[in-house]
Design a protein around this motif. Sequence first.
Motif, PDB file in Angstrom:
ATOM      1  N   LEU A  29      43.445   2.736 -16.842  1.00  0.00           N
ATOM      2  CA  LEU A  29      44.258   2.095 -15.814  1.00  0.00           C
ATOM      3  C   LEU A  29      45.367   3.035 -15.362  1.00  0.00           C
ATOM      4  O   LEU A  29      45.563   3.278 -14.166  1.00  0.00           O
ATOM      5  N   CYS A  30      46.106   3.600 -16.321  1.00  0.00           N
ATOM      6  CA  CYS A  30      47.217   4.496 -15.983  1.00  0.00           C
ATOM      7  C   CYS A  30      46.722   5.724 -15.238  1.00  0.00           C
ATOM      8  O   CYS A  30      47.274   6.120 -14.216  1.00  0.00           O
ATOM      9  N   THR A  31      45.647   6.330 -15.765  1.00  0.00           N
ATOM     10  CA  THR A  31      45.145   7.557 -15.157  1.00  0.00           C
ATOM     11  C   THR A  31      44.710   7.321 -13.713  1.00  0.00           C
ATOM     12  O   THR A  31      44.941   8.151 -12.844  1.00  0.00           O
ATOM     13  N   ALA A  32      44.103   6.171 -13.484  1.00  0.00           N
ATOM     14  CA  ALA A  32      43.610   5.899 -12.139  1.00  0.00           C
ATOM     15  C   ALA A  32      44.759   5.667 -11.165  1.00  0.00           C
ATOM     16  O   ALA A  32      44.625   5.905  -9.970  1.00  0.00           O
ATOM     17  N   LEU A  33      45.886   5.215 -11.670  1.00  0.00           N
ATOM     18  CA  LEU A  33      46.942   4.756 -10.768  1.00  0.00           C
ATOM     19  C   LEU A  33      48.122   5.709 -10.609  1.00  0.00           C
ATOM     20  O   LEU A  33      48.987   5.474  -9.792  1.00  0.00           O
ATOM     21  N   ARG A  34      48.178   6.793 -11.406  1.00  0.00           N
ATOM     22  CA  ARG A  34      49.377   7.635 -11.317  1.00  0.00           C
ATOM     23  C   ARG A  34      49.124   8.878 -10.473  1.00  0.00           C
ATOM     24  O   ARG A  34      47.981   9.337 -10.366  1.00  0.00           O
ATOM     25  N   PRO A  35      50.191   9.419  -9.875  1.00  0.00           N
ATOM     26  CA  PRO A  35      50.025  10.646  -9.084  1.00  0.00           C
ATOM     27  C   PRO A  35      49.691  11.836  -9.989  1.00  0.00           C
ATOM     28  O   PRO A  35      49.950  11.797 -11.187  1.00  0.00           O
ATOM     29  N   PRO A  47      53.013   5.590 -16.632  1.00  0.00           N
ATOM     30  CA  PRO A  47      53.207   6.305 -15.360  1.00  0.00           C
ATOM     31  C   PRO A  47      54.600   6.036 -14.800  1.00  0.00           C
ATOM     32  O   PRO A  47      55.161   4.953 -14.990  1.00  0.00           O
ATOM     33  N   THR A  48      55.134   7.049 -14.120  1.00  0.00           N
ATOM     34  CA  THR A  48      56.446   6.850 -13.505  1.00  0.00           C
ATOM     35  C   THR A  48      56.291   6.324 -12.080  1.00  0.00           C
ATOM     36  O   THR A  48      57.113   5.563 -11.609  1.00  0.00           O
ATOM     37  N   HIS A  49      55.251   6.776 -11.389  1.00  0.00           N
ATOM     38  CA  HIS A  49      54.973   6.260 -10.049  1.00  0.00           C
ATOM     39  C   HIS A  49      53.553   5.727 -10.016  1.00  0.00           C
ATOM     40  O   HIS A  49      52.722   6.134 -10.814  1.00  0.00           O
TER      41      HIS A  49
END
Lengths: 274, 284
Positions: A29-35, A47-49
């Motif tokens: 989930l995090c990997t897919a959604l972070r820059p 993630p920060t963003h």
Amino acid sequence: MNTQPTSRARLAILTLAALPFLYPFYFLLCTALRPQADYLQNPVGLPTHLTTTYLRTAWDEATIFQSSINSLIAVCTSVVVLLSVSALAAHWFLLHRSRAASILLAAICALWVLPYVIFVIPLFVELHRLGLINRLWVLGFVYAALNVPFAVGFLYAYMLRGVPPEILEAARIDGASDRQLFVSLVLPLARPALSAVAALSFVWSWGDLLVSLILVQTPQDYTITVSTATLVTQFDNHPQEVAAASLMSILPVLAVFLVAQRYIRRGMTAGVDR
Amino acid sequence: LLYLLPAVALLVGVVAVPTGIAFVHAFTDWHPGGSSPWIGLTNFRTFIHFAQTPQLLRNTGYYLLGLPLWTAIPLLLAFVLHERVSERVASLFRSIFLFPAVLSPAIVGIMFVGFLKPDGIVNRTLEGLRLGFLRQRWIDDPNWVKPTIIIVLAWSGMGVGLLIFSSALAALPRERIEAAQTDGASWWQCAWHVMLPGIAPMVTLYACYLLVCVFLYMFGTVYTLTQGGPGYASSTMDYEIYVNGLEYGQFGIAAAQSVFLSIAAIIFIALAFLTARRITKRLT
């Protein structure tokens, strides 16, 4: 049920055991959604963003929407075919308990352990000759056939426990035909088992790679597992696109499974709580 | 009989007939659509002399070592979740452990390729925990790839095992357990002497099912996780059948390998079932 209150220590151990099962999903989930910058700096933490770039790339590149529709067509065909065919067969075995019938039942169930790789190549050759390659409904029928041994065995075992023979006898003496028995007695009683078979075969067919890889070779007809796998080979060094694609391809099964696991458990423990 | 017909027709058309075709063509130089001259046992001789064949068999033997692990972990958890914790907690954790079970071997493979790369999440997490010395080339090192696959399969198969064992435990008659408890048996004694024998048929059945999987259904995992590599270090016969048949177009050899694999699998599975039945009888 006499259950003891949960001790903290046990809860802690369980949570620890559960971590390896939750963490990969969290990571996906995090990997897919972070820059990307965020990923490169600290791929493990929160993630920060948030960004939807990768979701969109994967959506376009792996044609997630089209492939999901394709998968849905094939899988739904297979579930419908599978349920009707194997419910009828299980019903027949319930009514006929001769020696020949039980041998036949054993033979059908034994086919379950026949590996796909053995017959999928000649199957491809035959279907190719008949011009039935790259048809999603054909794929659906093939999936249905692959799950027939399991479904017949499972439904029959359930009906044995779930449909009391006295009721069956009584209905027969009252002059009910086989068809009436099936429609108004056996089918309603077997509903938990039918839902379990539907859910399990949905999950299995959805996740199949081998059969659809071989039987469907035009990219616009790819099923979701095939397009995800293809994307992975193309985007070898793009972990974020891969994560996004994996995430989207597992969401439908997760949803089905969360809804269905109640039925699956009930189907398995049939006749126990009575 | 009309009720039975659709199911049988579907099975014969999709499974039985193609299997028959494959078995017959194992003895020919098979060119689908073209001529396929009869060549007797040549295909069998060819693949038995492949340099990788002993390696494949060794790999399968190695994967079989995973069986006790794949059985014991869900069994243990099923016991812990069975009336040792409140029902709400138990069902929550059962759902969590079931998550991976809904993923196909293919998707599990795809996910874990990313996790297990040299700079993947597993190694990075180890470093983060200051355990950097444990980092490995999990799927690129011929010595590590098989243990890694065993662990990945333990991860993905756990939910199904847990589901089966929990259902079996829930189906046990309560009287015997309560009788043992009144006699002053501790919980673990009770689990070992009363509950385990009670669900032994299910446990052995599950082990047999795993055996079938090791022989016949490694394809999805192997294909996506390692492509049989490095070299042939993680390959299995069923993956090789796919490679020979569909990537190299060696249909005859693939068919011969299928025959070989089926016969080997049938022998092993029959042996396993017989052993399982004997064990079950002794326990009950």
